[in-house]
Motif scaffolding. Structure first.
Motif, PDB file in Angstrom:
ATOM      1  N   GLN A 111       0.823  -1.208   0.000  1.00  0.00           N
ATOM      2  CA  GLN A 111       0.000   0.000   0.000  1.00  0.00           C
ATOM      3  C   GLN A 111       0.855   1.256   0.000  1.00  0.00           C
ATOM      4  O   GLN A 111       0.586   2.206  -0.745  1.00  0.00           O
ATOM      5  N   ASP A 112       1.886   1.271   0.833  1.00  0.00           N
ATOM      6  CA  ASP A 112       2.782   2.437   0.866  1.00  0.00           C
ATOM      7  C   ASP A 112       3.523   2.594  -0.447  1.00  0.00           C
ATOM      8  O   ASP A 112       3.746   3.721  -0.916  1.00  0.00           O
ATOM      9  N   SER A 113       3.897   1.462  -1.089  1.00  0.00           N
ATOM     10  CA  SER A 113       4.609   1.525  -2.353  1.00  0.00           C
ATOM     11  C   SER A 113       3.738   2.123  -3.454  1.00  0.00           C
ATOM     12  O   SER A 113       4.196   2.962  -4.241  1.00  0.00           O
ATOM     13  N   VAL A 114       2.484   1.701  -3.531  1.00  0.00           N
ATOM     14  CA  VAL A 114       1.560   2.236  -4.536  1.00  0.00           C
ATOM     15  C   VAL A 114       1.306   3.711  -4.277  1.00  0.00           C
ATOM     16  O   VAL A 114       1.261   4.534  -5.210  1.00  0.00           O
ATOM     17  N   LEU A 115       1.164   4.111  -3.019  1.00  0.00           N
ATOM     18  CA  LEU A 115       0.915   5.513  -2.686  1.00  0.00           C
ATOM     19  C   LEU A 115       2.097   6.389  -3.092  1.00  0.00           C
ATOM     20  O   LEU A 115       1.907   7.472  -3.686  1.00  0.00           O
ATOM     21  N   SER A 116       3.287   5.925  -2.834  1.00  0.00           N
ATOM     22  CA  SER A 116       4.487   6.697  -3.205  1.00  0.00           C
ATOM     23  C   SER A 116       4.627   6.794  -4.727  1.00  0.00           C
ATOM     24  O   SER A 116       4.985   7.856  -5.260  1.00  0.00           O
ATOM     25  N   ALA A 117       4.318   5.694  -5.441  1.00  0.00           N
ATOM     26  CA  ALA A 117       4.451   5.701  -6.899  1.00  0.00           C
ATOM     27  C   ALA A 117       3.469   6.670  -7.533  1.00  0.00           C
ATOM     28  O   ALA A 117       3.803   7.414  -8.458  1.00  0.00           O
ATOM     29  N   LEU A 118       2.269   6.707  -7.039  1.00  0.00           N
ATOM     30  CA  LEU A 118       1.254   7.630  -7.590  1.00  0.00           C
ATOM     31  C   LEU A 118       1.645   9.083  -7.309  1.00  0.00           C
ATOM     32  O   LEU A 118       1.509   9.954  -8.188  1.00  0.00           O
ATOM     33  N   SER A 119       2.138   9.356  -6.111  1.00  0.00           N
ATOM     34  CA  SER A 119       2.529  10.727  -5.769  1.00  0.00           C
ATOM     35  C   SER A 119       3.712  11.186  -6.614  1.00  0.00           C
ATOM     36  O   SER A 119       3.739  12.326  -7.103  1.00  0.00           O
ATOM     37  N   HIS A 120       4.676  10.300  -6.830  1.00  0.00           N
ATOM     38  CA  HIS A 120       5.864  10.667  -7.610  1.00  0.00           C
ATOM     39  C   HIS A 120       5.551  10.784  -9.104  1.00  0.00           C
ATOM     40  O   HIS A 120       6.042  11.702  -9.781  1.00  0.00           O
ATOM     41  N   GLN A 121       4.755   9.884  -9.633  1.00  0.00           N
ATOM     42  CA  GLN A 121       4.488   9.862 -11.071  1.00  0.00           C
ATOM     43  C   GLN A 121       3.616  11.040 -11.505  1.00  0.00           C
ATOM     44  O   GLN A 121       3.854  11.642 -12.562  1.00  0.00           O
TER      45      GLN A 121
END
Length: 433
Positions: A111-121
């Motif tokens: 969940q944290d990985s998906v959240l970080s990827a969406l924020s960065h992308q």
């Protein structure tokens, strides 16, 4: 509307009748084909349950200028899985569109990985990305509660219909309900629509709507069949079909009035507002109302008529009605034969008594010979079909009366011929001496 009202009046009075009950095999075949397709679709494709039932994670953030392909690739690259559901929705209160992403159940690290990827992308701060996690246990509880609500609904309906009407009407109504449920689920499986809690609410709603229409028809059937066994006017199926015709326009009107706002929500509202619970609710209502209207007319009442016609008293009633119909036909045929036999006798009596002109006597005898007493059953049937049987009894009664001795008075152009005896008879006037 005036034309529809006129048709409704004719249907209610019996001037126009649509055979629904007599064509039950046609309706059963159509419904059987639709049910088979629905069952195969559920077995092959399955149902697309929402995250509320199967559990998972839901992310929402401002759409911006990103595309659905970019969002899906970002989620799958961050460990969110290849089967993530990405939808672009518009808030009900207006504002910019948002992306909604549904994934399978994820661990905390995923969940944290998906959240970080969406924020960065997409350049969205993490505090502006909405994240909701729903466990699989909560989804199973929702499924269990929905099944319990459906079972309780069916039990209450069976008890009510058995008390208010009879158990056979309850069975027919349950068959119509099962028909509507299977067809609605099949449409969801074929179209791969998402099954959400709003869909379950809508399903329970359409079951109540379908039952309401069925109960209205059954109430009219009960009214038409009251005291039916004491006469031989019609069978149970014919009385039930008359009740269907009397409530047909009402069923169509209520269905159209209910479908119009639902269709506006489904096609117009969903087009502007995007996918959401409102669309899920409108979709199941639209499909279920169509199926419920069809089942209340073409399934529930024909099934009830089939069950009732198996009872011994209604079997005997059907035989009496058939015997009465055949007896009436035989009486009309006998009357036509009697009328045909009476014509030559009446013409012979009239010829002996008062026919003065030989040419007219010949015409009368010739016309009587055309319909002699040896009329066949086929000729009698043709006479009954053309209406001759309706006037057969008056003709026979008139022929049985003796001919008047006075006879028709000859006109100025039709003088009776004197015989030789009449010429020798004195005129009765005194000769002047």
């Amino acid at each position: 509307m005036a034309l529809l009202g006129g048709i409704g009046g004719k249907l209610y009075r019996g001037e126009v009748s649509v055979e629904f009950v007599a064509r039950q095999r046609l309706w059963y075949s159509i419904s059987g084909a639709i049910l088979a397709v629905s069952v195969i679709a559920v077995a092959v494709f399955g149902l697309n349950f929402s995250v509320d039932f199967k559990g998972g994670s839901v992310y929402q953030f401002a759409a911006g200028s990103s595309t659905i392909t970019q969002v899906r690739q970002t989620v799958s690259g961050a460990g969110g899985g290849q089967d993530a559901i990405v939808q672009k929705i518009a808030p009900l209160g207006g504002g910019p569109a948002k992306w909604q992403i549904q994934t399978r159940p994820l661990t905390v690290n995923q969940q944290d990985s998906v959240l970080s990827a969406l924020s960065h992308q997409f350049g969205v701060p993490q505090n502006q990305i909405s994240q909701t996690s729903i466990g699989a246990s909560w989804g199973s509880q929702i499924s269990k509660k929905a099944a319990q609500a459906l079972i309780a609904f069916i039990v209450v309906i069976v008890i009510y219909l058995s008390i208010a009407f009879e158990w056979k009407m309850a069975v027919a109504a349950l068959i119509a309900l099962a028909h509507d449920i299977v067809i609605t689920i099949g449409v969801y499986a074929l179209a791969h629509f998402e099954v959400s809690p709003a869909s379950v609410i809508g399903l329970l709603t359409i079951l109540g709507y379908s039952l309401y229409d069925t109960v209205v028809v059954f109430d009219k059937v009960r009214e038409n069949t009251a005291g039916l066994l004491a006469s031989s006017r019609s069978t149970y199926s014919q009385a039930a079909n008359q009740a269907l015709n009397q409530t047909l326009v009402r069923s169509i009107n209520t269905s159209l009035i209910a479908l119009l706002p639902v269709a506006s929500i489904l096609f117009v509202g969903a087009g502007f507002l995007g996918a959401g619970e409102l669309k899920d609710l409108a979709l199941v209502l639209f499909v279920g109302m169509l199926s419920g209207t069809y089942s209340s007319i073409c399934i529930a009442t024909p099934v009830l008529a089939d069950l009732k016609e198996r009872e011994p008293q209604y079997k005997a009633l059907a035989k009496r009605v058939q015997l009465r119909a055949s007896g009436g036909r035989a009486a009309q045929r006998a009357a036509a034969k009697a009328a045909a036999a009476a014509k030559p006798a009446a013409s012979s009596r009239a010829g002996r008594a008062a026919v003065a002109d030989p040419e007219e006597a010949d015409l009368a005898v010739t016309g009587a010979d055309d319909t002699g007493p040896d009329m066949t059953d086929q000729a009698a049937d043709e006479a009954v079909d053309t209406g001759a049987g309706a006037s057969a009894e008056p003709v026979a009664a008139a022929a049985s009366q003796p001919a008047s001795r006075s006879g028709p008075r000859p006109g100025p152009r039709q003088q009776p011929r004197r015989t030789s005896a009449a010429k020798r008879r004195p005129s009765g006037k005194k000769r002047r001496r």
